[in-house]
Enzyme design. Structure first.
Site, mmCIF file in Angstrom:
data_model
loop_
_atom_site.group_PDB
_atom_site.id
_atom_site.type_symbol
_atom_site.label_atom_id
_atom_site.label_comp_id
_atom_site.label_asym_id
_atom_site.label_seq_id
_atom_site.Cartn_x
_atom_site.Cartn_y
_atom_site.Cartn_z
ATOM 1 N N LYS A 24 0.852 -1.243 0.066
ATOM 2 C CA LYS A 24 0.064 0.065 -0.099
ATOM 3 C C LYS A 24 0.770 1.208 -0.117
ATOM 4 O O LYS A 24 0.482 2.289 -0.503
ATOM 5 C CB LYS A 24 -0.971 -0.031 1.170
ATOM 6 C CG LYS A 24 -1.788 -1.140 1.475
ATOM 7 C CD LYS A 24 -2.927 -1.375 0.400
ATOM 8 C CE LYS A 24 -4.043 -2.108 0.900
ATOM 9 N NZ LYS A 24 -3.773 -3.736 0.841
HETATM 10 C C1 LIG Z 1 -4.338 -4.891 0.481
HETATM 11 C C2 LIG Z 1 -3.455 -6.003 0.386
HETATM 12 C C3 LIG Z 1 -3.793 -7.058 -0.567
HETATM 13 C C4 LIG Z 1 -5.165 -6.888 -1.299
HETATM 14 O O1 LIG Z 1 -4.851 -5.951 -2.405
HETATM 15 P P1 LIG Z 1 -6.106 -5.588 -3.343
HETATM 16 O O2 LIG Z 1 -5.686 -4.235 -4.113
HETATM 17 O O3 LIG Z 1 -7.266 -4.959 -2.277
HETATM 18 O O4 LIG Z 1 -6.741 -6.437 -3.980
HETATM 19 C C5 LIG Z 1 -3.009 -8.071 -0.547
HETATM 20 N N1 LIG Z 1 -2.086 -8.233 0.077
HETATM 21 C C6 LIG Z 1 -1.521 -7.432 1.323
HETATM 22 C C7 LIG Z 1 -0.442 -7.386 2.091
HETATM 23 C C8 LIG Z 1 -2.511 -6.170 1.416
HETATM 24 O O5 LIG Z 1 -2.232 -5.252 2.336
#
Ligand SMILES: *Cc1c(COP(=O)(O)O)cnc(C)c1O
Length: 502
Positions: A116
């Site tokens: 993120k």
């Molecule tokens: C947010 C997240 C995901 C999922 O990603 P999306 O874009 O919501 O599909 C997968 N793995 C981790 C560690 C995340 O923080």
């Protein structure tokens, strides 16, 4: 380049408006009216540019109401070696699994150790510039519903950014202890963190409702504030994710793993469908991708959707060891449906309305076929996830987190089912130390389980020699600042209280 709502084509805005507003008034998501096209020559010109150079090129093609200086400034502030550990914020680890090459795109070298950060380190800069352009001089109130990683990454990105306030809601039992501690210890004068009694979908629905309640927006307006979103529904979140798929392709070419023009497969551990959608957009722009492999945990609503064309969230919700994917409503799927239906806002709106009222919809035969030809859906349960972490560690001495393990396991299924050995990029979305308990379970051989996350991290480090990321190690001595827990229907009141406008 202009953007319109997935649910109303007459709702047309500029890039900065799309970012400032976050979500369209009608509840739809903003999408670019057309995508820039990158042919082989363009890709070739990107090869020597490095991550920041590629980011600047991609941003300038999408954010046409930003100046080159503004884009430069955003990119330079976001992807520093100080924040990401090196000049390449998204390095690839070349490993093998079950005899096949797996190229693991490590997206977790940022300040909160999850992918993120790739978007949320730059979004505050994009947003403050967007707010200046849209020129209503209001402060932005960022509301976030998080399954764990978004919350911390958004808090870290927005802390003490002028003219912004941020409030994060997380499901009280739906995040890991480390994630909870990361959020509750957050510093900054403009931040608030609150747990809700419910799961992630409840938090997300609650936030969406607050956004679309006119009385609340009016109240904010009277106080010179406006809502904005840092969730992956904001275009400013999605766009930075397109960059790393293009950059990783260039890296594979530069490292001699593929030739320019060769196709790759992309595997993404998926929750809200943002990350994988970004790879799909990159492909629509011209990145040569053969198949998008959508990996889910036991909350396999997307696996079923890809296989049947029926999206049905009326099912058991599982709390798994890959909590950032414990999601039954994948918001960004709406953007894919809009695209695959030929930019049809009416039918997209119909499906989304059915989702709200019945928790279920079925797409047309054409869209079903289009989904199935581009995507492969698979899932893996907690036992398989742990077995995958173990096997990867035993065979390669490489430690991956639970989400990445889901991706590796589903990729392994895909290869044995199809025999397709197209070179692959697997998105690795978090540091294993964010999910110490489960990772320790996977690699522990009989040692006594410590009772807190930090001792677990130390033990993992002892067993595997994998380095503990500094931002996690430094949390150990931090005191929690936040401990609020509210019911879902108390969320609006909490927001007004936190903003002092009740
Ligand atoms: C947010 C997240 C995901 C999922 O990603 P999306 O874009 O919501 O599909 C997968 N793995 C981790 C560690 C995340 O923080």
């Amino acid at each position: 380049m202009l953007y319109n709502s997935t649910e109303n084509k007459n709702e047309v805005v500029s890039a900065s408006q799309a970012i400032a507003q976050g979500i369209s008034k009608d509840g739809g998501l903003f999408v670019p009216q057309e995508l820039p096209k990158y042919d082989e020559e363009t890709l070739k010109s990107l090869l020597p540019l490095g991550y920041k150079g590629i980011a600047k090129k991609v941003f300038s093609d999408f954010l046409t109401d930003f100046t080159a200086e503004e884009i430069d400034d955003c990119v330079e502030k976001a992807y520093t070696a100080e924040k990401f550990g090196s000049d390449n914020p998204a390095p690839i680890a070349y490993k093998k699994f079950n005899g096949n090459d797996v190229n693991i795109l490590e997206l977790w070298h940022g300040p909160t150790c999850a992918f993120k950060d790739m978007a949320l380190q730059i979004l505050p800069h994009l947003l403050t510039k967007s707010l200046k352009k849209t020129n209503d001089g209001k402060d932005a109130v960022i509301l976030v519903a998080t399954s764990g990683d978004t919350g911390k990454a958004a808090l870290e990105g927005f802390k003490d950014v002028e003219h912004t306030k941020i409030i994060v809601f997380y499901p009280v039992d739906g995040v890991s202890p480390m994630q909870k501690h990361q959020m509750n210890t957050q510093e900054g004068e403009n931040v608030k963190v609150c747990a809700i009694e419910g799961n992630f979908d409840d938090a997300q629905t609650g936030v969406k409702k607050i956004f679309t309640t006119p009385e609340i927006s009016e109240k904010l307006g009277e106080n010179n504030m406006m809502f904005s979103s840092a969730n992956s529904i904001n275009w400013g979140r999605l766009l930075p994710q397109i960059v790393y798929y293009i950059a990783s392709y260039c890296e594979l070419v530069n490292d001699g793993k593929i030739q320019l023009g060769d196709k790759i497969n992309v595997v993404v551990p998926t929750g809200n469908f943002g990350n994988i959608l970004a790879s799909y957009y990159a492909c629509c722009m011209g990145l040569p991708v053969n198949k998008f492999i959508c990996a889910s945990n036991s909350n396999n609503v997307l696996t079923d959707f890809i296989n049947t064309g029926v999206y049905d969230k009326n099912r058991k919700f599982y709390t798994t060891i890959s909590p950032s994917m414990d999601i039954l409503v994948s918001s960004n799927l709406e953007r894919l449906l809009y695209k695959l239906s030929g930019d049809n806002a009416e039918v997209t709106r119909e499906w989304m309305t059915a989702l709200k009222t019945d928790g279920k919809y079925e797409v047309s035969a054409e869209v079903k076929d289009a989904v199935k030809s581009a995507f492969y859906g698979g899932y893996c349960d907690d036992e398989m996830t742990k077995a995958t972490i173990r096997k990867m560690f035993d065979e390669q001495g490489y430690l991956c987190d639970t989400h990445t393990a889901v991706a590796v396991a589903v990729y392994d299924q895909y290869v044995s089912e199809t025999g397709d050995k197209t070179p692959v990029v697997i998105a690795s979305t978090a540091s294993p130390y964010k999910f110490s308990r489960a990772v320790l379970d996977a690699v522990n051989d009989g040692r006594e389980l410590p009772d807190n996350e930090f001792d677990m991290a130390d033990l993992i480090n002892e067993i595997t020699s994998a380095e503990i990321p500094a931002p996690l190690a430094s949390l150990k001595n931090k005191k929690a600042r936040f401990s609020d827990v509210v019911k879902v229907d108390e969320m609006p009141d909490y927001v007004l209280g936190a903003l002092g406008v009740k």
